[in-house]
Write a protein that holds these residues in place. Structure first.
Motif, PDB file in Angstrom:
ATOM      1  N   LEU A   1       0.957  -0.981   0.132  1.00  0.00           N
ATOM      2  CA  LEU A   1       0.061   0.049   0.086  1.00  0.00           C
ATOM      3  C   LEU A   1       0.778   1.305   0.038  1.00  0.00           C
ATOM      4  O   LEU A   1       0.422   2.269  -0.418  1.00  0.00           O
ATOM      5  CB  LEU A   1      -0.799   0.091   1.415  1.00  0.00           C
ATOM      6  N   ALA A   2       2.117   1.329   0.510  1.00  0.00           N
ATOM      7  CA  ALA A   2       2.790   2.327   0.657  1.00  0.00           C
ATOM      8  C   ALA A   2       3.524   2.601  -0.934  1.00  0.00           C
ATOM      9  O   ALA A   2       3.916   3.985  -1.051  1.00  0.00           O
ATOM     10  CB  ALA A   2       4.154   1.932   1.530  1.00  0.00           C
ATOM     11  N   VAL A   3       3.273   1.593  -1.868  1.00  0.00           N
ATOM     12  CA  VAL A   3       3.924   2.013  -3.351  1.00  0.00           C
ATOM     13  C   VAL A   3       3.126   3.200  -3.834  1.00  0.00           C
ATOM     14  O   VAL A   3       4.124   4.041  -4.410  1.00  0.00           O
ATOM     15  CB  VAL A   3       3.826   0.655  -4.087  1.00  0.00           C
ATOM     16  N   PRO A   4       2.000   3.136  -3.998  1.00  0.00           N
ATOM     17  CA  PRO A   4       1.396   4.192  -4.654  1.00  0.00           C
ATOM     18  C   PRO A   4       1.752   5.631  -4.064  1.00  0.00           C
ATOM     19  O   PRO A   4       1.612   6.595  -4.641  1.00  0.00           O
ATOM     20  CB  PRO A   4      -0.207   4.009  -4.909  1.00  0.00           C
TER      21      PRO A   4
ATOM     22  N   ASN B   1       5.869  12.523  -6.979  1.00  0.00           N
ATOM     23  CA  ASN B   1       5.446  13.301  -8.167  1.00  0.00           C
ATOM     24  C   ASN B   1       4.941  14.637  -7.636  1.00  0.00           C
ATOM     25  O   ASN B   1       4.965  15.809  -8.626  1.00  0.00           O
ATOM     26  CB  ASN B   1       4.371  12.503  -8.996  1.00  0.00           C
ATOM     27  N   LEU B   2       4.361  14.852  -6.539  1.00  0.00           N
ATOM     28  CA  LEU B   2       3.891  16.109  -6.000  1.00  0.00           C
ATOM     29  C   LEU B   2       4.958  16.956  -5.818  1.00  0.00           C
ATOM     30  O   LEU B   2       4.867  18.166  -6.214  1.00  0.00           O
ATOM     31  CB  LEU B   2       2.946  15.761  -4.674  1.00  0.00           C
TER      32      LEU B   2
ATOM     33  N   GLN C   1      -2.518  20.604 -12.875  1.00  0.00           N
ATOM     34  CA  GLN C   1      -1.070  19.700 -12.384  1.00  0.00           C
ATOM     35  C   GLN C   1      -1.536  18.744 -11.231  1.00  0.00           C
ATOM     36  O   GLN C   1      -0.978  17.486 -11.604  1.00  0.00           O
ATOM     37  CB  GLN C   1      -0.228  20.560 -11.638  1.00  0.00           C
ATOM     38  N   LEU C   2      -2.240  18.884 -10.372  1.00  0.00           N
ATOM     39  CA  LEU C   2      -2.732  17.956  -9.608  1.00  0.00           C
ATOM     40  C   LEU C   2      -3.233  16.744 -10.393  1.00  0.00           C
ATOM     41  O   LEU C   2      -3.218  15.427 -10.236  1.00  0.00           O
ATOM     42  CB  LEU C   2      -3.778  18.172  -8.472  1.00  0.00           C
TER      43      LEU C   2
ATOM     44  N   LEU D   1      -2.986  11.016 -12.569  1.00  0.00           N
ATOM     45  CA  LEU D   1      -2.999  10.157 -13.459  1.00  0.00           C
ATOM     46  C   LEU D   1      -1.523   9.393 -13.784  1.00  0.00           C
ATOM     47  O   LEU D   1      -1.312   8.215 -13.876  1.00  0.00           O
ATOM     48  CB  LEU D   1      -3.201  10.712 -14.896  1.00  0.00           C
ATOM     49  N   ASP D   2      -0.498  10.385 -13.539  1.00  0.00           N
ATOM     50  CA  ASP D   2       0.814   9.618 -14.055  1.00  0.00           C
ATOM     51  C   ASP D   2       1.285   8.612 -12.652  1.00  0.00           C
ATOM     52  O   ASP D   2       1.959   7.669 -12.848  1.00  0.00           O
ATOM     53  CB  ASP D   2       1.826  10.585 -13.546  1.00  0.00           C
TER      54      ASP D   2
END
Length: 426
Positions: free
Chosen positions: A55-58, A65-66, A261-262, A267-268
């Motif tokens: 669960l930590a991966v995403p 990314n942020l 951007q968010l 999506l990325d």
């Protein structure tokens, strides 16, 4: 089993995605050779994803990314310039210091290269550094991303090896500092040899103001590592806290993160997470096939019949990983090789936390070289150099990286002292 390995390698050489090569070769064995029911195969793949640490991966991907999209990299870079810009070869030293700081936020080498790389390479070229030297130091310093916590490869390794991710995170801190020292020493040597000067004078006032501007960003690793070290939250909860903090910085404090951007960042993150989890699911099936065919047991027996000296085995494993890292994506390599190598290393007394750091560093070096070196391709695109010239620019930087690898491999306490001190290891 030889057929499965042949199909897997043939699929990779043909350019098929890693998860298709893994799943396809495994399905040949389960469907046509062992005649295992399809529902068992699906259960094995789903079981590979049924892990709380995953669960930590995403969330770690989203946090990185942020940080990139919110312009936080600029604050980090300005602070690094104030710290190290006065040294000989100043902006090269800044490049390394910036990566040390950003590594405590991103967790991946590619995020480091893409986020800070654009700023660093342009600034170095503007100050008269050659493009090749700028690309080389940026590539080498990007390897710090997954060593200094948080680290996406550590999360995957911890799940596959069934070890504490928090202990892995703490174990990466001192090795990351060792790598930093070797790289900064190499820059100092280059500065002496090629007559590089200082890029700006040291000013306490500038250091103070850039530090104040960077403090919110610098709090990210404090939140992640401090929270886990003191038992406030698990690595998964730390990843969520990092996302919340990055979102607050970008949207409310720096006001540099727009809704558009968010949306793109989200999506990325979904795309990257899907790719990672597909590889993990396929690699879980592949690893199960390797285990059921007793290949892992046979590999362990074959290697242990040659030597039981842990240091010789570590040297052989390092050589294997350096080669594998040039051909396999990091997550796939960890997912495939941990079930094969871990029984061997445990039999000769190698600590799995120590090996996790060694394995990750080996695979990070692989990211710098063809045919599948993602950091290499990212920096070739950013710098405008050909892949061939980028590869040659990176080659000299293997010296400090391999020296770091030797030190970390043969001095286990560099990795194990801090987790022991914090009570995460006996």
């Amino acid at each position: 089993m030889a057929i499965v390995i042949f199909i897997f390698l043939a699929a990779l050489i043909a350019g098929l995605p890693v998860f298709i090569a893994l799943a396809g070769s495994s399905l040949v064995y389960t469907h046509f050779i062992a005649h295992i029911p399809d529902f068992v195969v699906l259960h094995r793949m789903a079981g590979g994803l049924d892990s709380f640490p995953l669960l930590a991966v995403p969330f770690f991907i989203l946090a990185g990314n942020l940080m990139n999209s919110a312009g936080i990299t600029n604050k980090i870079y300005d602070f690094a310039v104030a710290i190290a810009g006065w040294m000989r070869g100043g902006l090269a030293q800044v490049n390394i210091i910036g990566s040390v700081i950003f590594s405590g936020m991103s967790g991946t080498a590619i995020a480091d290269a893409a986020g800070l790389g654009t700023i660093e390479i342009k600034a170095m070229k503007d100050h008269g550094y050659s493009t090749e030297f700028s690309v080389g130091v940026t590539a080498a310093s990007a390897t710090l991303g997954p060593i200094i916590p948080p680290s996406l490869p550590f999360v995957i390794y911890g799940m596959m090896a069934n070890v504490s991710i928090g202990a892995l995170f703490l174990g990466g801190i001192i090795p990351g500092l060792v790598m930093t020292i070797f790289m900064m020493a190499y820059v100092w040597w280059c500065a002496r040899k090629y007559g590089m000067g200082r890029d700006q004078a040291f000013r306490w006032r500038v250091l103070f103001y850039t530090f104040i501007a960077a403090v919110p960003a610098l709090m990210t690793p404090v939140i992640i590592i401090g929270g886990m070290a003191f038992g406030w939250f698990t690595p998964t909860e730390a990843a969520i806290a990092a996302c919340a903090w990055a979102l607050m910085l970008g949207a409310f404090l720096y006001r540099s993160l727009s809704w558009k951007q968010l949306y793109k960042v989200t999506l990325d993150t979904v795309e990257t997470t899907a790719g990672v989890l597909l590889i993990v699911a396929a690699a879980s099936l592949f690893g199960w096939v390797l285990t059921t065919t007793r290949l892992t047991e046979q590999a362990a027996d074959a290697l242990l019949s040659i030597t039981t000296n842990p240091y010789i085995i570590l040297v052989l494993v390092n050589l294997l990983l350096l080669v594998v890292g040039c051909f396999l994506e990091t997550i796939a390599a960890i997912s495939i090789l941990v079930p094969v190598l871990m029984p061997i290393l445990l039999k000769v007394g190698v600590d799995p936390i120590h090996f996790g750091v060694v394995m990750t560093l080996n695979l990070m070096v692989g990211l710098l070289h063809p045919p599948l070196g993602m950091v290499l391709f990212v920096l070739a695109r950013i710098s405008g150099l050909s892949v061939e010239r980028t590869t040659m620019a990176i080659l000299p930087w293997l010296v400090p990286l391999l020296l770091s690898l030797l030190a970390i491999t043969f001095i286990p306490e560099l990795t194990l002292w801090l987790p022991r001190y914090m009570g995460m290891l006996k």
